[in-house]
Design an enzyme around this catalytic site. Structure first.
Site, mmCIF file in Angstrom:
data_model
loop_
_atom_site.group_PDB
_atom_site.id
_atom_site.type_symbol
_atom_site.label_atom_id
_atom_site.label_comp_id
_atom_site.label_asym_id
_atom_site.label_seq_id
_atom_site.Cartn_x
_atom_site.Cartn_y
_atom_site.Cartn_z
ATOM 1 N N SER A 1 1.475 -0.874 0.228
ATOM 2 C CA SER A 1 -0.001 0.091 -0.144
ATOM 3 C C SER A 1 1.019 1.483 -0.167
ATOM 4 C CB SER A 1 -0.761 0.072 1.383
ATOM 5 O OG SER A 1 -1.599 1.340 1.289
ATOM 6 N N LYS B 1 -0.888 -1.148 -4.421
ATOM 7 C CA LYS B 1 -2.265 -0.103 -4.401
ATOM 8 C C LYS B 1 -1.792 1.463 -3.866
ATOM 9 C CE LYS B 1 -4.908 0.349 0.312
ATOM 10 N NZ LYS B 1 -5.267 -0.698 1.434
ATOM 11 N N LEU B 2 -2.709 1.784 -4.754
ATOM 12 C CA LEU B 2 -1.709 3.567 -4.506
ATOM 13 C C LEU B 2 -3.120 4.230 -3.917
ATOM 14 C CD1 LEU B 2 -1.535 4.657 -8.405
ATOM 15 C CD2 LEU B 2 0.245 3.472 -6.157
ATOM 16 N N LYS B 3 -2.814 4.687 -2.609
ATOM 17 C CA LYS B 3 -3.816 5.666 -1.847
ATOM 18 C C LYS B 3 -4.283 7.174 -3.498
ATOM 19 C CE LYS B 3 -3.691 3.810 2.107
ATOM 20 N NZ LYS B 3 -4.958 3.424 2.481
ATOM 21 N N GLY C 1 -3.481 -4.274 6.151
ATOM 22 C CA GLY C 1 -3.121 -4.167 7.370
ATOM 23 C C GLY C 1 -3.473 -2.291 7.816
ATOM 24 N N GLU D 1 -10.619 0.389 -3.428
ATOM 25 C CA GLU D 1 -11.366 0.322 -2.059
ATOM 26 C C GLU D 1 -11.649 1.471 -1.246
ATOM 27 O OE1 GLU D 1 -7.730 -1.088 -0.644
ATOM 28 O OE2 GLU D 1 -8.128 -1.342 1.578
ATOM 29 N N LEU E 1 -0.690 -0.686 8.612
ATOM 30 C CA LEU E 1 1.029 -0.062 8.964
ATOM 31 C C LEU E 1 1.198 -0.533 11.028
ATOM 32 C CD1 LEU E 1 0.822 3.626 8.577
ATOM 33 C CD2 LEU E 1 0.944 2.117 7.328
ATOM 34 N N ASP F 1 -6.995 3.265 -3.627
ATOM 35 C CA ASP F 1 -7.501 2.571 -1.813
ATOM 36 C C ASP F 1 -7.533 4.388 -1.484
ATOM 37 O OD1 ASP F 1 -8.747 2.728 0.530
ATOM 38 O OD2 ASP F 1 -7.223 1.713 1.377
ATOM 39 N N LYS G 1 -9.310 -6.792 8.198
ATOM 40 C CA LYS G 1 -9.066 -6.250 8.526
ATOM 41 C C LYS G 1 -9.559 -7.058 10.423
ATOM 42 C CE LYS G 1 -7.583 -1.970 6.891
ATOM 43 N NZ LYS G 1 -7.172 -0.581 7.236
ATOM 44 N N ASP H 1 -13.145 -1.915 2.795
ATOM 45 C CA ASP H 1 -12.779 -2.012 4.062
ATOM 46 C C ASP H 1 -13.410 -1.055 4.865
ATOM 47 O OD1 ASP H 1 -10.885 -1.341 6.064
ATOM 48 O OD2 ASP H 1 -8.898 -0.304 4.273
HETATM 49 O O1 OSB Z 1 -6.752 1.433 4.332
HETATM 50 O O2 OSB Z 1 -6.104 0.000 4.105
HETATM 51 C C1 OSB Z 1 -6.248 1.099 4.584
HETATM 52 C C2 OSB Z 1 -3.012 1.916 6.791
HETATM 53 C C3 OSB Z 1 -3.781 3.014 7.804
HETATM 54 C C4 OSB Z 1 -4.627 3.258 7.808
HETATM 55 C C5 OSB Z 1 -6.028 2.018 6.766
HETATM 56 C C6 OSB Z 1 -5.321 2.184 6.239
HETATM 57 C C7 OSB Z 1 -3.998 1.420 5.507
HETATM 58 C C8 OSB Z 1 -2.994 1.278 4.640
HETATM 59 C C9 OSB Z 1 -1.184 0.492 5.238
HETATM 60 O O3 OSB Z 1 -3.937 1.285 3.478
HETATM 61 C C10 OSB Z 1 -1.870 -1.029 4.662
HETATM 62 C C11 OSB Z 1 -0.255 -0.978 5.406
HETATM 63 O O4 OSB Z 1 0.676 -1.029 4.612
HETATM 64 O O5 OSB Z 1 -0.381 -2.135 6.576
HETATM 65 MG MG MG Z 2 -8.302 0.320 2.929
#
Ligand code: OSB
Ligand code: MG
Length: 369
Positions: free
Chosen positions: A136, A162-164, A291, A214, A293, A189, A263, A239
Site C-alpha cells: 500500500s 495499491k495507490l492511495k 494492514g 477500495e 502499519l 484506496d 482487517k 474496508d
Molecule cells: O485503508 O488500508 C487502509 C493504513 C492505515 C489506515 C488504513 C489503511 C492503511 C493502509 C496501510 O493502507 C496498509 C499497511 O501497509 O499496513
Molecule cells: Mg483501506
C-alpha cells in the site's frame, strides 16, 4: 481450555521509515498499544490498531486503554475459557469498540495456540506455508515520484500495488503508473474521500484495469456504495464499511462491492474475521488481508489469518523492514518474490523483543484479577 492469570498493557512509540499520506492525513510514526495475556507460564500477545485520533474509524487509543482497564480485562482476568470463541461470548455482549475487544481476543488466540503447540493459522483452519502480499503506497508529491516508488516495489516482487488516492489526485497517478507498468495488478484506496457526486471521476478509473477500488465512499455507508457499484465496471472493495460478518453479508447482498479487505482487529478478532471470510466465500467474493502499519506482532497475526483458503488476493502485509528500522519482535518478517513465509512455531510464531520494547515504551502496566 486456557486461564488468563494476568495482563500487561504496553504502549510503544515507533518512527515510520516513510511518510504515509492518505486521503485523511499524513503519518510519520506510530503509537502501538500491545496486550500480553499470561496463563500457565505462557504468553499471548496482540497489537491494537486503533489510532491516536479517530480518522480511519471511530476507535482511539485513549478510548481503548480505558475500556481495557475498566471493562474488558476485569471480565476475563482470573477466568478459564474453553477456547477464544467462549471468550468472545463474554466480550460479544458489548457494542462496537471492536478493535479494543480484538486486543483481548487476539492475544487469547495466541495464548491458546501456544498452549496447544500449534501455529495460529493451522488452528484457524489455514493451510498455506506462505501468503501472497502486495504493498500500500501513500500519496506522493507528483506522478514521477509515484512511478518511481511503484517501480521499486515491483522490482522487489510485490504481487499487487495499491495507490492511495483522494479527490484531485486519482486519475493522474493511476494513468502514469498504468502507462509505465501495463501488466501489474493495480488497485486504489480512497479511504472514504468521495461521494456519489464524484461518480464521473471514479468512472474514469474504469479505463485502467484496476482489480478493485477500495472504500471510495463514506465509512458507514453501504447503500451509496451499492449505487456507485451499479455505475462502475471496476469492482468495489469494502474496508472501513465492514465491522462484522453481518456487515459483510449486508454489503455483498446489496451489491455494495465484490471484494472485502479483512482487517482482523477492525471486525473484532480472529473469530469474526473467519466469519467474514466464510460469508464472502459463500457469496463468491474474494477477500484479502489488510494492514494498519502494524509492528511484527500485528503483522504476524495478519499473516496467520491470511492462510485461510478464500484469501485469494494479495494482502497488505508487506515486509516489516519496509516500515521499521527496528521491529518490536526478534524474528524478521520479510517477503521474497511477493511471498511472505508464515512464521513457524506455536501461536503467532514470533516473540516480543523485550529489551528493545523497554526503550520505546511510554506506558507499561500490569493487571491482575
Ligand atoms: O485503508 O488500508 C487502509 C493504513 C492505515 C489506515 C488504513 C489503511 C492503511 C493502509 C496501510 O493502507 C496498509 C499497511 O501497509 O499496513
Ligand atoms: Mg483501506
Amino acid at each position: 481450555m486456557f486461564k488468563i492469570e494476568a495482563a500487561e498493557l504496553i504502549v510503544a512509540r515507533l518512527p515510520l521509515k516513510f511518510r504515509f499520506e492518505t486521503s485523511f492525513g499524513v503519518q510519520t510514526g506510530k503509537v502501538i498499544p500491545l496486550l500480553v495475556l499470561h496463563g500457565e507460564g505462557l504468553q499471548g500477545v496482540s497489537e491494537g490498531t486503533m489510532e491516536f485520533a479517530p480518522m480511519y474509524r471511530e476507535e482511539t487509543i485513549t478510548g481503548a486503554l480505558g475500556l481495557l482497564r475498566d471493562v474488558f480485562l476485569p471480565r476475563v482476568l482470573g477466568r478459564t475459557f474453553a477456547n477464544p470463541e467462549a471468550l468472545n461470548d463474554v466480550l460479544g455482549t458489548f457494542r462496537g469498540n471492536r478493535m479494543a475487544r480484538a486486543m483481548v481476543e487476539m492475544a487469547a488466540w495466541d495464548l491458546w495456540a501456544r498452549q496447544l503447540g500449534v501455529p495460529l493459522g493451522t488452528l484457524l483452519g489455514g493451510r498455506k506455508e506462505q501468503v501472497e502480499v502486495g504493498v500500500s503506497l501513500g500519496i506522493q508529491p507528483d506522478e514521477a515520484a509515484t512511478v518511481d516508488v511503484v517501480r521499486r516495489h515491483v522490482e522487489q516482487g510485490y504481487r499487487r500495488i495499491k495507490l492511495k488516492i483522494k479527490p484531485g489526485w486519482d486519475v493522474q497517478p493511476v494513468r502514469a503508473v498504468r502507462e509505465a507498468f501495463p501488466d501489474i495488478r493495480l488497485t486504489v484506496d480512497a479511504n472514504s474521500a468521495y461521494t456519489l457526486a464524484d461518480t464521473g471521476r471514479l468512472r474514469a478509473l474504469d479505463a485502467f484495469d484496476l482489480t478493485y477500488i477500495e472504500q471510495p465512499l463514506a465509512w458507514d455507508d453501504l447503500v451509496d456504495h451499492a449505487e456507485l457499484q451499479r455505475r462502475l465496471i471496476t469492482p468495489l472493495c469494502l474496508d472501513e464499511s465492514v465491522a462484522s460478518a453481518q456487515d459483510a453479508r449486508k454489503g455483498l447482498a446489496l451489491g455494495a462491492g465484490g471484494v472485502i479487505n479483512v482487517k482482523v482487529a477492525r471486525v473484532g478478532g480472529h473469530g469474526e474475521a473467519r466469519r467474514v471470510h466464510d460469508v464472502a466465500q459463500a457469496f463468491g467474493a474474494p477477500v484479502w488481508c489488510g494492514g494498519m502499519l502494524e509492528s511484527g506482532i500485528g503483522r504476524a497475526h495478519n499473516i496467520h489469518l491470511s492462510t485461510l483458503p478464500n484469501f485469494t488476493l494479495p494482502g497488505d502485509t508487506s515486509s516489516a523492514s519496509r516500515y521499521w528500522e527496528t521491529d518490536l519482535i526478534h524474528e524478521p518478517l520479510e517477503a521474497r518474490d511477493g511471498l511472505m513465509p508464515v512464521p513457524v512455531g506455536a501461536g503467532i510464531g514470533v516473540t516480543l523483543n523485550r529489551e528493545f520494547l523497554a526503550g520505546v515504551a511510554e506506558l507499561h502496566e500490569e493487571r491482575r484479577e
